[in-house]
Design an enzyme around this catalytic site. Sequence first.
Site, mmCIF file in Angstrom:
data_model
loop_
_atom_site.group_PDB
_atom_site.id
_atom_site.type_symbol
_atom_site.label_atom_id
_atom_site.label_comp_id
_atom_site.label_asym_id
_atom_site.label_seq_id
_atom_site.Cartn_x
_atom_site.Cartn_y
_atom_site.Cartn_z
ATOM 1 C CG LEU A 83 -1.918 -1.285 1.306
ATOM 2 C CD1 LEU A 83 -2.599 -1.527 2.689
ATOM 3 C CD2 LEU A 83 -2.967 -1.279 0.006
ATOM 4 C CG HIS A 84 4.461 1.572 0.304
ATOM 5 N ND1 HIS A 84 4.634 0.541 1.214
ATOM 6 C CD2 HIS A 84 5.420 0.669 -0.533
ATOM 7 C CE1 HIS A 84 5.566 -0.191 1.420
ATOM 8 N NE2 HIS A 84 6.066 -0.178 0.102
#
Lengths: 138, 138
Positions: free
Chosen positions: A53-54
């Site tokens: 999630l990055h």
Amino acid sequence: MNNLLEKPMLLHLETKSNSLGDLTFFENQVLPFFEVKRVFWLTAVPDRGKRGLHAHIKEKQVLVCLQGTVTVRLEALSREKLEYKLNTANKGLYVPEMHWLEVEFSANSILLVLCDQEFSEADYIRDKRAFEDDQRKY
Amino acid sequence: MNNLLEKPMLLHLETKSNSLGDLTFFENQVLPFFEVKRVFWLTAVPDRGKRGLHAHIKEKQVLVCLQGTVTVRLEALSREKLEYKLNTANKGLYVPEMHWLEVEFSANSILLVLCDQEFSEADYIRDKRAFEDDQRKY
């Protein structure tokens, strides 16, 4: 920069197998532009847990699922979306910089990640909206 | 060479734990004299299978047991014998060059090995008698 290198790709890693098991290796010759500067591993992730999630500004990574199954979802600056299932210890997924990364784990999976940079918080884009801004500018 | 560096040592690796599991990492800052040039992992080794059974002339390694239990037996040039049980993903065993290495696996164990050299067959001492000759000369 060579655009070819900016695309994710699956690597078939060499395995030496015999009656005493499987030895699989990665060294810099596998990806001549890649130098391992940091290694991390994820264990004890709950079933369906999502990590990542990055995106990374500079860092390139190689992901290897040593046990279980992980589903890797990538989103490029071009908005292209890619999905990979990793479930064997001799498959590496090369993830270039500037790809939004989501990794969904099945129970008891172990993920190994090789990185070409030392850790730097400044290299992370953790806000999806900021990444979407970058996609719009692309 | 600093003799301190020639002794095996256990490293407590940093783990970031939360409800989404454990992330443990190794980067060159952990052992400032160590640069990762090659990474390999051993999977599917049968219960009680023994791997290793060699020494390295130059290569230093860090061993991490990501799952299960491995028993590492080392023999130094001084003939000192050491035994370590690795059974947690945040413990690293630093093994310097010129240590005879035997690793005994329990079922379903996974061993990660970080190396400071690219692979070179010439760096291996695979004959125990040759290593014992080196011990006699030491």
